[in-house]
Scaffold this motif. Structure first.
Motif, PDB file in Angstrom:
ATOM      1  N   PRO A   5      13.833 -36.043 -16.652  1.00  0.00           N
ATOM      2  CA  PRO A   5      14.495 -37.391 -16.966  1.00  0.00           C
ATOM      3  C   PRO A   5      16.069 -37.448 -16.343  1.00  0.00           C
ATOM      4  CG  PRO A   5      13.590 -36.673 -18.879  1.00  0.00           C
ATOM      5  CD  PRO A   5      13.340 -35.357 -17.963  1.00  0.00           C
ATOM      6  N   LYS A   6      16.226 -38.447 -15.705  1.00  0.00           N
ATOM      7  CA  LYS A   6      17.516 -38.562 -15.024  1.00  0.00           C
ATOM      8  C   LYS A   6      17.864 -37.612 -13.775  1.00  0.00           C
ATOM      9  CE  LYS A   6      19.415 -40.988 -18.870  1.00  0.00           C
ATOM     10  NZ  LYS A   6      20.918 -40.981 -19.652  1.00  0.00           N
ATOM     11  N   ASP A   9      18.757 -39.254 -10.551  1.00  0.00           N
ATOM     12  CA  ASP A   9      20.440 -39.926 -10.975  1.00  0.00           C
ATOM     13  C   ASP A   9      21.471 -38.838 -10.736  1.00  0.00           C
ATOM     14  OD1 ASP A   9      19.436 -42.414 -11.167  1.00  0.00           O
ATOM     15  OD2 ASP A   9      19.360 -42.224 -13.424  1.00  0.00           O
ATOM     16  N   ILE A  10      21.066 -37.721 -11.162  1.00  0.00           N
ATOM     17  CA  ILE A  10      22.113 -36.465 -11.559  1.00  0.00           C
ATOM     18  C   ILE A  10      22.276 -36.017  -9.868  1.00  0.00           C
ATOM     19  CG2 ILE A  10      22.031 -34.107 -12.069  1.00  0.00           C
ATOM     20  CD1 ILE A  10      22.661 -36.151 -14.166  1.00  0.00           C
ATOM     21  N   THR A  13      24.399 -38.502  -7.950  1.00  0.00           N
ATOM     22  CA  THR A  13      25.610 -38.287  -8.584  1.00  0.00           C
ATOM     23  C   THR A  13      26.434 -37.028  -7.668  1.00  0.00           C
ATOM     24  OG1 THR A  13      25.200 -39.302 -10.615  1.00  0.00           O
ATOM     25  CG2 THR A  13      27.149 -37.900 -10.498  1.00  0.00           C
ATOM     26  N   SER A  61      23.925 -30.820 -16.314  1.00  0.00           N
ATOM     27  CA  SER A  61      22.782 -31.354 -16.972  1.00  0.00           C
ATOM     28  C   SER A  61      21.741 -30.613 -17.059  1.00  0.00           C
ATOM     29  CB  SER A  61      22.530 -32.737 -16.150  1.00  0.00           C
ATOM     30  OG  SER A  61      23.609 -33.759 -16.153  1.00  0.00           O
TER      31      SER A  61
END
Length: 264
Positions: A5-6, A9-10, A13, A61
């Motif tokens: 998950p994500k 996005d990570i 970023t 993360s």
């Protein structure tokens, strides 16, 4: 597929954080060193700072993931990030504009996502396996052309003199292409195939961090990435990279190279 998950996005970023540093140092005095005792293989303080920034974002993360980077490594398990914080270092070191950050995530040997950021143009190319390829959120596709004679082809020669000579020999196979360019960032050249700006790409020698993100972006866009013999390009492929936006161009490119080296 197992994309955490994500994770996308990570990755975006992390690429943007690297870009912030690379743009800060761009066209300013750099500390430049050579790698592997090869004066053609450079690393700058911008490379290492961008690498550290990417590692901080990803490991913040996903602390148990592995990171394999052109500038560093971090041991982990199951998931591996393949990172080139600055692809196109030689261009960058001279104040050139053709450079990017490349980040890919693999589960085992399977590349599951890729992000390539062209910091100067503001374009971010992304792909997740099975979901297509995008540039700034807009779906991208290679250009369909009749064949190699209509193709714009990019070639990179690497740092080894022997490989450069081999590349220049193989480049005879594309003498009939519409145009041939040597741009100096393989990751960006693969993105340009995915968007139809370029039709094919050849490089002798490859590292996973150089091409993992570009490989999934091209494949999700509908293109092809293999080695010089037409075998699927994988994370452990080290001999060569041959990419094309269409099966027709890829087939003609392989055939021309095979004829050149006497394999047909």
């Amino acid at each position: 597929m197992g994309v955490p998950p994500k994770a996308l996005d990570i990755a975006v970023t992390a690429a943007k954080e690297a870009g912030r540093l690379l743009l800060f140092h761009h066209r300013k005095p750099l500390r430049i060193k050579i790698k592997d005792n090869n004066p053609r293989n450079l690393v700058t303080n911008a490379d290492t700072e961008a690498d550290a920034a990417i590692r901080a974002v990803i490991l913040g993360s996903f602390p148990c993931h592995t990171i394999l980077s052109e500038e560093s490594s971090h041991e982990g398990r199951e998931y591996t990030w393949h990172v080139d914080p600055l692809d196109g270092t030689t261009n960058y070191s001279r104040g050139g504009d053709y450079f990017c950050t490349s980040i890919a995530l693999a589960k085992g040997r399977d590349i599951i996502l890729g992000v390539i950021a062209n910091h100067l143009s503001g374009e971010t190319f992304t792909a997740v396996k099975g979901e297509g390829a995008f540039c700034n959120g807009k779906k991208i596709r290679p250009l369909e052309i009749a064949g190699l004679g209509e193709a714009m082809v990019c070639v990179d020669s690497g740092y080894s003199i022997g490989r450069r000579m081999h590349t220049f020999e193989l480049a005879k196979a594309i003498a009939g292409a519409k145009a041939v360019r040597m741009k100096g960032s393989g990751a960006l050249s693969l993105c340009e195939i995915a968007t139809g700006r370029v039709d094919a790409y050849l490089h002798m020698g490859s590292k996973a961090w150089d091409y993992a993100a570009g490989a999934i972006i091209i494949r999700e866009a509908g293109g092809i990435v293999t080695d010089l013999h037409g075998r699927e390009w994988l994370l452990d492929t080290s001999e060569s990279v041959l990419a094309a936006g269409s099966k027709q161009v890829h087939r003609q490119f392989l055939s021309a190279i095979a004829k050149l080296v006497g394999q047909e």
